[in-house]
Design a protein around this motif. Structure first.
Motif, short mmCIF file in Angstrom:
data_model
loop_
_atom_site.label_atom_id
_atom_site.label_comp_id
_atom_site.label_asym_id
_atom_site.label_seq_id
_atom_site.Cartn_x
_atom_site.Cartn_y
_atom_site.Cartn_z
N LEU A 334 0.82 -1.21 0.00
CA LEU A 334 0.00 0.00 0.00
C LEU A 334 0.85 1.26 0.00
CD1 LEU A 334 -2.88 -0.93 2.49
CD2 LEU A 334 -2.65 -1.41 0.04
N CYS A 335 2.06 1.16 0.55
CA CYS A 335 3.03 2.25 0.47
C CYS A 335 4.40 1.70 0.82
CB CYS A 335 2.66 3.41 1.40
SG CYS A 335 2.69 3.04 3.16
N GLY A 336 5.44 2.37 0.36
CA GLY A 336 6.80 1.97 0.68
C GLY A 336 7.23 0.70 -0.02
N GLY A 337 7.84 -0.19 0.75
CA GLY A 337 8.28 -1.46 0.20
C GLY A 337 9.60 -1.40 -0.51
N GLU A 338 10.44 -0.41 -0.17
CA GLU A 338 11.70 -0.29 -0.88
C GLU A 338 12.73 0.48 -0.04
OE1 GLU A 338 10.72 1.86 -4.39
OE2 GLU A 338 10.22 3.71 -3.32
N ARG A 339 13.98 0.29 -0.43
CA ARG A 339 15.07 1.04 0.17
C ARG A 339 15.28 2.31 -0.66
NH1 ARG A 339 21.23 -1.19 0.88
NH2 ARG A 339 20.07 -3.11 1.37
N PRO A 340 15.29 3.49 -0.03
CA PRO A 340 15.50 4.71 -0.81
C PRO A 340 16.93 4.82 -1.31
CG PRO A 340 15.42 5.21 1.52
CD PRO A 340 15.07 3.76 1.40
N ASP A 341 17.14 5.59 -2.33
CA ASP A 341 18.49 5.82 -2.85
C ASP A 341 19.31 6.64 -1.85
OD1 ASP A 341 17.88 4.50 -5.21
OD2 ASP A 341 17.20 6.35 -6.20
N PRO A 343 23.08 7.03 0.77
CA PRO A 343 23.83 6.31 1.81
C PRO A 343 22.96 6.02 3.02
CG PRO A 343 24.36 8.64 1.89
CD PRO A 343 23.47 8.45 0.70
N GLY A 344 23.45 5.13 3.87
CA GLY A 344 22.75 4.82 5.10
C GLY A 344 21.80 3.66 4.96
N TRP A 345 21.37 3.14 6.10
CA TRP A 345 20.55 1.92 6.14
C TRP A 345 19.08 2.27 6.36
CZ3 TRP A 345 24.89 0.70 9.95
CH2 TRP A 345 26.04 0.33 9.23
N TYR A 346 18.53 3.00 5.43
CA TYR A 346 17.15 3.47 5.51
C TYR A 346 16.19 2.48 4.82
CZ TYR A 346 18.98 8.04 6.91
OH TYR A 346 19.61 9.07 7.57
N TYR A 347 14.94 2.50 5.32
CA TYR A 347 13.88 1.75 4.64
C TYR A 347 12.62 2.60 4.71
CZ TYR A 347 11.49 -2.26 2.65
OH TYR A 347 10.83 -3.11 1.79
N THR A 348 11.92 2.71 3.59
CA THR A 348 10.74 3.55 3.51
C THR A 348 9.61 2.99 4.36
OG1 THR A 348 11.35 4.05 1.22
CG2 THR A 348 9.11 4.62 1.90
N PRO A 349 8.92 3.82 5.16
CA PRO A 349 7.76 3.34 5.92
C PRO A 349 6.76 2.65 5.00
CG PRO A 349 8.38 5.51 6.66
CD PRO A 349 9.23 5.22 5.46
N SER A 350 6.35 1.44 5.38
CA SER A 350 5.63 0.56 4.46
C SER A 350 4.42 -0.09 5.12
CB SER A 350 6.58 -0.55 3.96
OG SER A 350 7.78 -0.01 3.47
N ILE A 351 3.43 -0.40 4.29
CA ILE A 351 2.27 -1.18 4.73
C ILE A 351 2.03 -2.29 3.72
CG2 ILE A 351 -0.19 -1.17 5.29
CD1 ILE A 351 0.03 1.81 5.87
N LEU A 352 1.89 -3.51 4.22
CA LEU A 352 1.56 -4.66 3.38
C LEU A 352 0.17 -5.15 3.74
CD1 LEU A 352 4.87 -6.75 3.56
CD2 LEU A 352 4.25 -4.99 1.90
#
Length: 461
Positions: A334-341, A343-352
Motif C-alpha cells: 500500500l506504500c513503501g516497500g523499498e530502500r530509498p536511494d 547512503p545509510g541503512w534506511y527503509y521507507t515506511p511501508s504497509i503490506l
C-alpha cells in the motif's frame, strides 16, 4: 560482530574497541563479588541518594548522550532525548519507592498461629551480582529499567551491552561512578556474545536478565537452567493493533503510525500487525496509509526527522527479505516497500495488505518501519488473528464497547492489553510477555522482586 560505533546514517565506522581479555573479566568479577558484600548492607536511603544523583547527572548530560545514542544506532535525536528523560524518571521512581516495595510482609495472624510461630515475616534480600545482556534499540532505557531496581534492591550489576553501542555502554558505567556508587556496583563488560556463556557459568554471578532476540534468549536460558540460576527474558514481539467499529478511526489511524514507526520501527513493543474490523477497514487503511506516506525520513540528527535509518546493514537486509518474501507470495504494497536511494541503512515506511499465514512476515518479527494489515470479519476472527503468533509481548485494542473490552482482556495472549492508546512502558507497571516473548517481569514491584531472595523468617512460640 566487532565492538564499534558505526553511524547507520552513512555506514561510517567512527570508533572501535578491543574486547576485554580474560584477566580483565576476572578482575571485574572479583570486584563485583567483593563490592556486593558491602553494598548489600547499605540502607535504602543511601542507595536512593546515589540513584537520585545519577538521575540529576543524566539530565545534565541529556543533550550529549542523546547525540551519542543517535550516532550509534540511528534513532531520531528528539526520541533519544526523550529516552534519557524517561530513564531519569525511572531512577527517581525506584529511589522513592524501593523501600516500600521491598518492605517486610506480615502474614495473617491466623496463619501465623496455625504454623505454631509467635511471629513470621517475609523479607526480600538481594541475590548478588546480576548479569544483564542488553540490546541496542533503547540503549539507555533497556539498561536503566534493569539497573535502577537491581541496585535499589542491593544487587550489583554487570552489563554486557550490544556491540554496536559501546560508547553508550561505557557512559552508563561512568554515570553510576560519578553519582558516587563504588566502582564494582555497576560495571560495563566490553565483550562479544561468545564470552557470555562462561561468565554466566561463573559461581559469582547469581542471576541474569536478557532483552534481545529469541536465539540469544534460548542460549542464556539454557545455560542458566543448567547452572540453576534465575533469569528474566524479554524477547521479540509482533504486537497486534486491533481496531473495532466503535473506535475513533481518525485517532486510531494517527496513533497507529507512531505505534509502528517509533524508534524507526525497531521496538519489541511496537505495533506490527494491524487487525481491522471489515466495517471500518477501508476508512482505517486510507488514513493509516496517508499517515505513513507523510512521515519525514532523513537525518536522525535533525529535530524534524520522524524516521531515521535502521541500526545495522544486516537488519536492513533482514527486513527487505521479509517484505520481498511477502510480495512474491501475493501481498499488496500500500506504500513503501523499498530502500530509498543514497547512503545509510534506511527503509521507507511501508504497509503490506493481504498477508497470509504462509508468509514469513506473518510469523516473524519485522524489526523496522513495516506494518502488516489484516481484515477481520468480527471480534472472534480479530482475536484469532491477534493470537496467531509465536509472540505475546503486548497488544493494542481500539473499542468503546465494554463487552468487547472484557473479551479482549480475557482472550488476548499477551503480557499487556492497551485500550485506545499505544503500548508504552512505565516504571510503576509490570512489563513482560508470554509465549516466545519471554518470561518474568521488569519494572514495578514485580520487577524489583525478580532478583531478590524471598526469605521466610519464622520465630517459634
Amino acid at each position: 560482530m566487532p565492538i564499534a560505533t558505526v553511524n547507520p546514517a552513512n555506514g561510517e565506522t567512527l570508533k572501535t574497541y578491543e574486547a576485554m581479555d580474560e584477566q580483565e573479566i576476572e578482575r571485574r568479577l572479583q570486584l563485583a563479588e567483593a563490592t556486593f558484600r558491602t553494598y548489600r548492607t547499605t540502607t535504602f536511603d543511601e542507595r536512593a541518594r546515589l540513584l537520585h544523583r545519577a538521575a540529576d547527572l543524566l539530565e545534565e548530560d541529556q543533550q550529549d548522550i542523546a547525540r551519542v545514542m543517535t550516532t550509534e544506532m540511528g534513532k531520531p535525536v528528539q526520541q533519544a532525548r526523550a529516552e534519557a528523560a524517561k530513564c531519569a524518571k525511572a531512577m527517581r521512581w525506584y529511589a522513592d519507592h524501593a523501600e516500600e516495595l521491598l518492605a517486610d510482609e506480615e502474614p495473617s495472624a491466623s496463619d501465623v498461629k496455625d504454623s505454631g510461630a509467635s511471629h513470621v515475616r517475609v523479607r526480600y534480600r538481594p541475590l548478588g551480582p546480576v548479569l544483564a545482556v542488553m540490546p541496542w534499540n533503547f540503549p539507555l532505557w533497556q539498561v536503566i529499567r534493569f539497573a535502577a531496581p537491581a541496585l535499589m534492591a542491593g544487587n550489583v550489576g554487570l552489563l554486557k551491552h550490544a556491540s554496536n553501542v559501546p560508547q553508550t555502554a561505557l557512559y552508563l558505567e561512568d554515570l553510576f561512578h560519578r553519582a558516587g556508587f563504588t566502582e564494582g556496583t555497576f560495571q560495563t563488560l566490553l565483550i562479544g556474545s561468545g564470552a557470555v556463556d562462561e561468565i554466566l557459568r561463573d559461581e559469582r554471578v547469581k542471576a541474569a536478565t536478557l532483552t534481545g532476540s529469541e536465539p540469544a534468549g534460548r542460549a542464556v536460558a539454557s545455560t542458566a537452567g543448567e547452572m540453576i540460576k534465575k533469569t528474566v527474558l524479554e524477547l521479540g514481539g509482533s504486537d497486534p493493533f486491533v481496531v473495532m467499529p466503535s473506535a475513533d478511526i481518525d485517532r486510531a489511524a494517527k496513533v497507529a503510525v507512531t505505534a509502528r514507526v517509533q524508534n524507526n520501527g525497531q521496538s519489541c513493543i511496537a505495533a506490527k500487525r494491524f487487525i481491522v474490523h471489515t466495517d471500518v477497514y477501508d476508512a482505517f487503511a486510507e488514513r493509516f496509509t496517508a499517515g505513513m506516506k507523510a512521515l519525514k525520513v532523513g537525518d536522525p540528527m535533525a529535530d524534524d526527522t520522524e524516521v531515521g535509518p535502521l541500526a545495522s546493514e544486516q537488519g536492513l537486509r533482514d527486513l527487505e527479505e521479509l517484505v520481498d518474501d511477502a510480495v512474491r507470495s501475493g501481498a499488496q504494497v500500500l506504500c513503501g516497500g523499498e530502500r530509498p536511494d543514497g547512503p545509510g541503512w534506511y527503509y521507507t515506511p511501508s504497509i503490506l495488505a493481504g498477508v497470509t499465514r504462509e508468509m514469513r512476515i506473518h510469523r516473524e518479527e519485522a524489526f523496522g518501519p513495516v506494518a502488516t494489515l489484516y481484515r477481520a470479519a468480527d471480534l472472534d476472527e480479530a482475536v484469532l488473528i491477534a493470537n496467531d503468533s509465536p509472540f505475546g509481548l503486548s497488544s493494542n485494542v481500539w473499542t468503546r464497547d465494554e463487552a468487547e473490552v472484557d473479551r479482549f482482556v480475557r482472550d488476548l495472549e499477551a503480557g499487556g492489553v492497551f485500550f485506545n492508546g499505544m503500548t508504552a512502558s512505565h516504571p510503576a507497571f509490570p512489563f513482560g510477555g508470554v509465549k516466545r516473548s519471554g518470561y518474568g517481569r521488569e519494572l514495578s514491584g514485580h520487577g524489583i522482586r525478580e532478583f531478590c531472595n524471598i526469605t521466610t523468617v519464622w520465630h517459634g512460640a
